[in-house]
Design a protein around this motif. Sequence first.
Motif, PDB file in Angstrom:
ATOM      1  N   GLY A  50      41.833 -21.429   1.171  1.00 21.63           N
ATOM      2  CA  GLY A  50      41.512 -20.817  -0.134  1.00 21.63           C
ATOM      3  C   GLY A  50      42.322 -19.578  -0.443  1.00 21.63           C
ATOM      4  N   GLY A  51      43.032 -19.073   0.564  1.00 17.52           N
ATOM      5  CA  GLY A  51      43.911 -17.916   0.341  1.00 17.52           C
ATOM      6  C   GLY A  51      43.172 -16.728  -0.247  1.00 17.52           C
ATOM      7  N   TRP A  52      43.743 -16.147  -1.299  1.00 17.51           N
ATOM      8  CA  TRP A  52      43.160 -14.938  -1.891  1.00 17.51           C
ATOM      9  C   TRP A  52      41.863 -15.234  -2.651  1.00 17.51           C
ATOM     10  N   LEU A  53      41.558 -16.517  -2.829  1.00 15.46           N
ATOM     11  CA  LEU A  53      40.290 -16.857  -3.485  1.00 15.46           C
ATOM     12  C   LEU A  53      39.129 -16.932  -2.492  1.00 15.46           C
ATOM     13  N   ASN A  54      39.473 -16.970  -1.217  1.00 17.27           N
ATOM     14  CA  ASN A  54      38.442 -17.059  -0.190  1.00 17.27           C
ATOM     15  C   ASN A  54      37.843 -15.662   0.030  1.00 17.27           C
ATOM     16  N   ASP A  55      36.536 -15.553  -0.080  1.00 21.09           N
ATOM     17  CA  ASP A  55      35.919 -14.229   0.037  1.00 21.09           C
ATOM     18  C   ASP A  55      35.991 -13.638   1.442  1.00 21.09           C
TER      19      ASP A  55
ATOM     20  N   PHE B  77      52.984 -10.608  -6.950  1.00 16.53           N
ATOM     21  CA  PHE B  77      52.591 -11.793  -6.168  1.00 16.53           C
ATOM     22  C   PHE B  77      51.405 -12.523  -6.790  1.00 16.53           C
ATOM     23  N   THR B  78      50.529 -11.778  -7.477  1.00 13.76           N
ATOM     24  CA  THR B  78      49.453 -12.496  -8.174  1.00 13.76           C
ATOM     25  C   THR B  78      49.996 -13.092  -9.477  1.00 13.76           C
ATOM     26  N   GLY B  79      50.776 -12.287 -10.215  1.00 15.34           N
ATOM     27  CA  GLY B  79      51.281 -12.736 -11.523  1.00 15.34           C
ATOM     28  C   GLY B  79      52.235 -13.913 -11.408  1.00 15.34           C
ATOM     29  N   CYS B  80      53.225 -13.793 -10.529  1.00 18.71           N
ATOM     30  CA  CYS B  80      54.195 -14.887 -10.405  1.00 18.71           C
ATOM     31  C   CYS B  80      53.647 -16.015  -9.537  1.00 18.71           C
TER      32      CYS B  80
ATOM     33  N   CYS C 256      42.212 -10.820  -7.564  1.00 16.76           N
ATOM     34  CA  CYS C 256      42.591  -9.399  -7.597  1.00 16.76           C
ATOM     35  C   CYS C 256      41.532  -8.523  -6.948  1.00 16.76           C
ATOM     36  N   HIS C 257      40.281  -8.873  -7.171  1.00 14.46           N
ATOM     37  CA  HIS C 257      39.232  -8.065  -6.540  1.00 14.46           C
ATOM     38  C   HIS C 257      39.308  -8.235  -5.013  1.00 14.46           C
ATOM     39  N   ASN C 258      39.616  -9.417  -4.572  1.00 17.02           N
ATOM     40  CA  ASN C 258      39.786  -9.626  -3.126  1.00 17.02           C
ATOM     41  C   ASN C 258      40.983  -8.841  -2.586  1.00 17.02           C
ATOM     42  N   VAL C 259      42.045  -8.758  -3.363  1.00 14.91           N
ATOM     43  CA  VAL C 259      43.207  -7.962  -2.929  1.00 14.91           C
ATOM     44  C   VAL C 259      42.795  -6.489  -2.828  1.00 14.91           C
TER      45      VAL C 259
END
Length: 448
Positions: free
Chosen positions: A129-134, A167-170, A192-195
Amino acid sequence: MSFRKDFVWGAATASYQIEGAFDEDGKGRSIWDEFSHTEGKISDNSTGDIACDHYHRYKEDVRLMAELGIKAYRFSVAWSRILPDGTGAVNQKGIDFYNDLINELMKYGIEPYVTLYHWDLPYALHLKGGWLNDDISDYFEQYVTIVAESFGDRVKNFITFNEPQVFTGCGYFEGSHAPGYKLADKELLHICHNVHKAHGKAVRALRKNIRDVKIGFTMGTTPTVPMSDKDIDAARNSYFSCGNGHFLFSESFWIDPIVFGKYPENLMSAYGDILPEISAEDMKLISAPIDFIGLNIYTGNIVKTGEGGCAEKVPCPAGHPRTAIGWDIIPSSLYWGTKFYYDRYKLPIYITENGMSAHDCISLDGKVHDPNRIDYLNRYLLELKKSAESGADIRGYFQWSLLDNFEWAKGYSERFGLIYTDYPTQKRIVKDSGYWYKNVIENNGENL
Ligand code: GAL
């Protein structure tokens, strides 16, 4: 008054762009390995498999840095070299590589500045899930703890994230960078909140493990440049307003939570119904004090005051100078970017990247003459000096890049280095700009 006496003159790189050895010594794959191996993603069909082969040639690269009098080296750690699965078992050979590199830097008195995340997420975590994984911020904290425990006796300067908006935008909005996704705002806000949380946990891990550590967060930014003195307010307001264009690319969306402990009001009201859960505890974690802000500045947007006091972009006139990659040359972006940031956030600033891509080639005399880059750097550094002289707390400058390298989706088609990389032979040739920079360093910029 000029640059501080202890001004940090450096050069910068990033792991995936230079290391190569993509599957050696137990390294796990990253999302950039997978992305560059996917047909059609990189404009010249190249990969970072070998890149500058820095993994095997770091001694030569450090020696060249020393020859150029470079005082500090900003590089990033490849998370998947240290933790092949992103979490769990540590790859000792990965630790050894960075230990050797750091020791080599120490030998020459070059100060390491380590970026913890320069975009090469372990692929194994992406599959979870990458950056979507909590859980990602916890994985990041584990990784940062290992970095801190392993290198913190010698490394005192860290940057948690490089250019989160890129990295989030592109990577997750436009799809031009790894992992090549085009997600909706709801998912993007979640990422973004996870970042932000990962940043906060990294700060916690670094402070816990390293005495006297200095921590920063690096933004890639295209400052607004007022066309005249009458346009300063409009330029400043639009630079930090979180509503021009997509929120991902806004300054305040990323930095306000870290420095002021809250997301911009207009974002909260505009996206209220699709925001992830944001607790008071999260905001406390995210806003733990940092020591500096890193800014990567290459170009700017000239603006004038438009209707209702808002800034309006003024297009550059036909024939305005551009770098090889096509970015407008706007030296005063370095003045206004640092000034606006310092006025708003009151934190020390490092320019963590600035430089130009040029059409460099080896001349008949075997050297690489790059007068355009010298002129570019000279003009930009004069503006930085002006900003320092007018009161912004500017601590250092890292030229991008130490050597020509893999320019993400553009492969090897852009050359940003002070050192030319001849990819077929991996021979390094110091460009004229490298020698010029050496002279600037020796004179602490007094000769500019
Ligand atoms: C930045 C990035 C660097 C480098 C540079 C030149 O956005 O952090 O990795 O690629 O741009 O394009």
